[in-house]
Design an enzyme around this catalytic site. Structure first.
Site, PDB file in Angstrom:
ATOM      1  N   VAL A 141      47.903  33.189  34.920  1.00 23.99           N
ATOM      2  CA  VAL A 141      48.542  32.726  36.144  1.00 23.99           C
ATOM      3  C   VAL A 141      48.978  31.283  35.948  1.00 23.99           C
ATOM      4  O   VAL A 141      48.247  30.472  35.370  1.00 23.99           O
ATOM      5  CB  VAL A 141      47.591  32.844  37.351  1.00 23.99           C
ATOM      6  CG1 VAL A 141      48.171  32.150  38.578  1.00 23.99           C
ATOM      7  CG2 VAL A 141      47.322  34.310  37.675  1.00 23.99           C
ATOM      8  N   CYS A 142      50.181  30.982  36.409  1.00 23.29           N
ATOM      9  CA  CYS A 142      50.685  29.612  36.392  1.00 23.29           C
ATOM     10  C   CYS A 142      50.699  29.082  34.947  1.00 23.29           C
ATOM     11  O   CYS A 142      51.119  29.773  34.027  1.00 23.29           O
ATOM     12  CB  CYS A 142      49.832  28.760  37.330  1.00 23.29           C
ATOM     13  SG  CYS A 142      50.504  27.144  37.747  1.00 23.29           S
ATOM     14  N   THR A 143      50.198  27.873  34.742  1.00 23.38           N
ATOM     15  CA  THR A 143      50.213  27.290  33.399  1.00 23.38           C
ATOM     16  C   THR A 143      49.124  27.855  32.499  1.00 23.38           C
ATOM     17  O   THR A 143      48.981  27.393  31.358  1.00 23.38           O
ATOM     18  CB  THR A 143      50.092  25.761  33.474  1.00 23.38           C
ATOM     19  OG1 THR A 143      48.901  25.413  34.169  1.00 23.38           O
ATOM     20  CG2 THR A 143      51.307  25.163  34.192  1.00 23.38           C
ATOM     21  N   THR A 161      55.921  31.366  33.444  1.00 26.91           N
ATOM     22  CA  THR A 161      54.928  30.372  33.837  1.00 26.91           C
ATOM     23  C   THR A 161      55.457  29.616  35.046  1.00 26.91           C
ATOM     24  O   THR A 161      56.540  29.923  35.574  1.00 26.91           O
ATOM     25  CB  THR A 161      54.615  29.418  32.666  1.00 26.91           C
ATOM     26  OG1 THR A 161      53.491  28.581  33.007  1.00 26.91           O
ATOM     27  CG2 THR A 161      55.809  28.555  32.320  1.00 26.91           C
ATOM     28  N   SER A 194      54.218  33.424  37.418  1.00 30.17           N
ATOM     29  CA  SER A 194      54.721  32.090  37.666  1.00 30.17           C
ATOM     30  C   SER A 194      53.631  31.283  38.389  1.00 30.17           C
ATOM     31  O   SER A 194      52.450  31.559  38.238  1.00 30.17           O
ATOM     32  CB  SER A 194      56.008  32.177  38.486  1.00 30.17           C
ATOM     33  OG  SER A 194      56.634  30.926  38.579  1.00 30.17           O
TER      34      SER A 194
END
Length: 249
Positions: A141-143, A161, A194
């Site tokens: 998830v995310c970074t 990302t 993202s």
């Protein structure tokens, strides 16, 4: 999973009991979440919540895995230029260490956070690299995609990302087919989302795939989450001036 909301859990259990979709493959059961200093708690908690409700009717096991058994903090990341941690912080207690993790994980989950970009997370990167061959699915998830990229697990894969951190993350995986716009991307057994709340939509899609649409819909109704169903529905790419690249489906 030990959280208790008796009336809510009972209602969900009644609604979901006995329904796992028409799948011959055993649905994932054992989930391991990687922790490192200055991780983003919503990256994790946003995905744990629907799994927690799912666990009211299906046996799921949750492990929180970190470098040591000491509490792990969500807090602004400290580095050489900013050595002082803010006192705005929240801690999570691990259940396992990288050296002594659960041996039967089905899903390895990697969050993002300031620590991914500014901290020393070598131990977490090594753990993710060494553990991936033994799990069925990897979720970032995310970074958190930056952790997987640094581990070399996204090379040759489509992945996405956080668009606000796009320019900082994509250099970590030069062999990755970075994809934008994309709310989330699935390539083989690797699921990447993202930024932050995109992980919630990814997790609903994951639950729908392995447990069925009815279960995902009921959990969505209980959590009152306005779900994004299309993985390509990503307005934040344009907001953050990230040019189109790759194919999200």
């Amino acid at each position: 999973m030990q959280l208790q909301y008796p009336s809510l859990m009972a209602a969900v259990a009644t609604s979901l009991n006995g329904s796992i979709g028409n799948f011959t493959q055993e649905p994932p059961k054992n989930f391991g979440f990687v922790l490192y200093d200055s991780f983003d708690v919503l990256d994790i908690s946003g995905s744990i919540e629907p799994l927690y409700l799912l666990s009211s009717s299906h046996q799921l096991n949750l492990s929180l895995i970190a470098e040591s058994m000491a509490p792990v903090y969500m807090r602004p990341a400290a580095n050489e230029t900013n050595p002082v941690h803010s006192h705005f912080q929240l801690s999570v207690n691990p259940t396992h260490t990288f050296e002594d993790p659960p041996q039967d994980l089905d899903v390895l989950f990697v969050p993002g956070g300031g620590g991914e970009r500014l901290g020393n997370i070598t131990a977490a990167v090594d753990f993710v690299r060494n553990t991936y061959p033994r799990v069925k699915y990897l979720i970032t998830v995310c970074t958190g995609a930056g952790v997987a990229a640094r581990a070399g697990l996204l090379d040759g894969k489509r992945a996405t990302t956080n668009k606000a951190s796009w320019d900082k993350i994509i250099p970590l995986g030069k062999g990755v087919q970075w994809t934008s716009p994309a709310r989330w991307v699935v390539d083989g057994n690797i699921w990447t989302s993202s930024g932050v709340t995109a992980g919630i939509d990814l997790m609903f899609a994951f639950i729908e795939k392995f447990y069925g649409k009815d279960i995902a819909h009921r959990i969505q109704a209980v959590t009152e989450h306005k779900r994004t169903f299309d993985p390509c529905d990503d307005p934040f790419a344009a907001i953050n001036n990230v040019p189109p690249s790759g194919h999200c489906k």
